[in-house]
Design an enzyme around this catalytic site. Structure first.
Site, PDB file in Angstrom:
ATOM      1  CD  GLN A   1     -10.992  -1.864  -3.258  1.00 16.08           C
ATOM      2  OE1 GLN A   1     -11.008  -1.638  -2.052  1.00 16.08           O
ATOM      3  NE2 GLN A   1     -10.093  -1.341  -4.067  1.00 16.08           N
TER       4      GLN A   1
ATOM      5  CG  HIS B   1      -1.886   4.325  -5.279  1.00 15.98           C
ATOM      6  ND1 HIS B   1      -0.953   4.293  -4.271  1.00 15.98           N
ATOM      7  CD2 HIS B   1      -3.000   3.730  -4.772  1.00 15.98           C
ATOM      8  CE1 HIS B   1      -1.482   3.730  -3.193  1.00 15.98           C
ATOM      9  NE2 HIS B   1      -2.718   3.368  -3.468  1.00 15.98           N
TER      10      HIS B   1
HETATM   11  P1  AMP Z   1      -5.454   1.722  -1.780  1.00 13.85           P
HETATM   12  O1  AMP Z   1      -4.911   3.109  -1.661  1.00 13.85           O
HETATM   13  O2  AMP Z   1      -4.561   0.669  -1.244  1.00 13.85           O
HETATM   14  O3  AMP Z   1      -6.888   1.623  -1.299  1.00 13.85           O
HETATM   15  O4  AMP Z   1      -5.523   1.422  -3.339  1.00 13.85           O
HETATM   16  C1  AMP Z   1      -6.185   2.274  -4.229  1.00 13.85           C
HETATM   17  C2  AMP Z   1      -6.301   1.590  -5.570  1.00 13.85           C
HETATM   18  O5  AMP Z   1      -4.994   1.290  -6.070  1.00 13.85           O
HETATM   19  C3  AMP Z   1      -7.058   0.263  -5.496  1.00 13.85           C
HETATM   20  O6  AMP Z   1      -7.878   0.121  -6.634  1.00 13.85           O
HETATM   21  C4  AMP Z   1      -5.941  -0.747  -5.492  1.00 13.85           C
HETATM   22  O7  AMP Z   1      -6.316  -2.001  -6.011  1.00 13.85           O
HETATM   23  C5  AMP Z   1      -4.924  -0.080  -6.398  1.00 13.85           C
HETATM   24  N1  AMP Z   1      -3.596  -0.618  -6.106  1.00 13.85           N
HETATM   25  C6  AMP Z   1      -2.998  -0.718  -4.901  1.00 13.85           C
HETATM   26  N2  AMP Z   1      -1.796  -1.333  -5.016  1.00 13.85           N
HETATM   27  C7  AMP Z   1      -1.647  -1.644  -6.330  1.00 13.85           C
HETATM   28  C8  AMP Z   1      -0.627  -2.302  -7.074  1.00 13.85           C
HETATM   29  N3  AMP Z   1       0.485  -2.779  -6.506  1.00 13.85           N
HETATM   30  N4  AMP Z   1      -0.805  -2.447  -8.408  1.00 13.85           N
HETATM   31  C9  AMP Z   1      -1.935  -1.973  -9.002  1.00 13.85           C
HETATM   32  N5  AMP Z   1      -2.934  -1.348  -8.342  1.00 13.85           N
HETATM   33  C10 AMP Z   1      -2.797  -1.179  -7.026  1.00 13.85           C
END
Ligand code: AMP
Length: 281
Positions: free
Chosen positions: A153, A37
């Protein structure tokens, strides 16, 4: 950093900033922040005057038997991490602020939502597209930052923005991984020590696939077989899918040529994990 809980407050804060001609980047998340994030936040801070981080565990994107109730949450910790990373506005609405009594409108993106996670999570991307659309309407960002970790997504959001003529640029950022390669995810904390060990096989299997492609393998069937074989060798891993699809259309491919998304979803214990790698044929 401003902490904002209501849509009205968010609009007032952002209206003031927009009058000063500030460019705005948004990073939508479900919180329990990690370095993945933060990498999105840093990119937004670099590219915009103002960065808005949203933290909202969106009930509309969870199925009945999914982990909405036990999804990890820690807003205080998130606020500390966000402030340190340079977030200007931290928007964390409650569910009834986003979906008050009588709420009835949904965004349904067709096609790209139907395969991969769309099969085992019906309604998931409808929830995602709906909340992202609402956040865009509230914040009116110039740019929005998503992770390649959730590759489908990102494709769905891009499709929605294009189809509905939304005036926002979508930036997709690379996957941030733990030392052993496991893609960072808020859900990783739910793995016990044994499960955590098994989880490292996901990245290992994707890396083996990439090696095969680099040594000339063109058959997506053999690539998928290799990855499935490695994952199925661990009794703790239950494979949901391993698929090779076109990185833009998400349609299955037989031959590795152009940009192919090799996407994996597994369940380890009660935790569902996804990961992927782009194979360049
Ligand atoms: P989430 O809180 O899991 O819904 O993720 C929020 C955003 O952070 C989304 O756009 C995810 O794709 C991105 N995200 C989550 N994990 C990672 C990661 N390991 N590397 C890069 N982006 C991430």
């Amino acid at each position: 950093m401003k902490f904002v809980k209501t849509i009205n407050e968010a609009r007032i804060v952002l209206k003031g900033l927009k009058e000063l001609k500030k460019s705005v980047g948004i990073v939508p998340t479900m919180g329990y922040l990690h370095e993945g994030h933060i990498s999105l936040v840093k990119r937004s801070v670099d590219e915009n005057d103002i960065t808005v981080l949203t933290v909202f565990v969106n009930p509309k994107q969870f199925g009945k038997n999914e982990d909405f109730d036990c999804y990890p949450r820690d807003v205080e910790r998130d606020m500390r991490m966000a402030e340190e990373a340079g977030v200007d506005v931290f928007f964390a609405p409650e569910a009834d602020e986003m979906y008050p009594e009588g709420y009835s409108t949904y965004v349904n993106v067709e096609g790209v939502t139907e395969g991969l996670c769309g099969v085992s999570r019906p309604g998931h991307f409808r929830g995602v597209a709906t909340v992202v659309c609402k956040l865009f309407n509230i914040v009116e960002p110039d740019r929005a930052y998503f992770g390649q970790k959730d590759a489908q997504q990102a494709v769905v959001v891009k499709r929605m923005v294009k189809d509905l003529n939304m005036n926002v640029e979508i930036r997709v950022c690379p996957i941030i991984r733990e030392k052993d390669g496991l893609a960072m995810s808020s859900r990783n904390v739910r793995l016990n020590a044994e499960e955590r060990k098994s989880a490292s096989l996901i990245y290992k299997s994707l890396s083996e696939a990439s090696k095969l492609v680099n040594s000339g393998e063109k058959s997506s069937h053999r690539i998928v077989e290799k990855v499935s074989g490695i994952l199925n060798s661990d009794p703790l891993i239950k494979v949901d899918y391993v698929e090779a699809v076109d990185a833009e259309t998400l349609k299955p491919v037989n031959v590795i040529s152009g940009r192919v998304l090799l996407a994996v979803a597994v369940k380890i214990g009660n935790t569902r994990l996804i990961d992927n790698m782009i194979l360049e044929g």
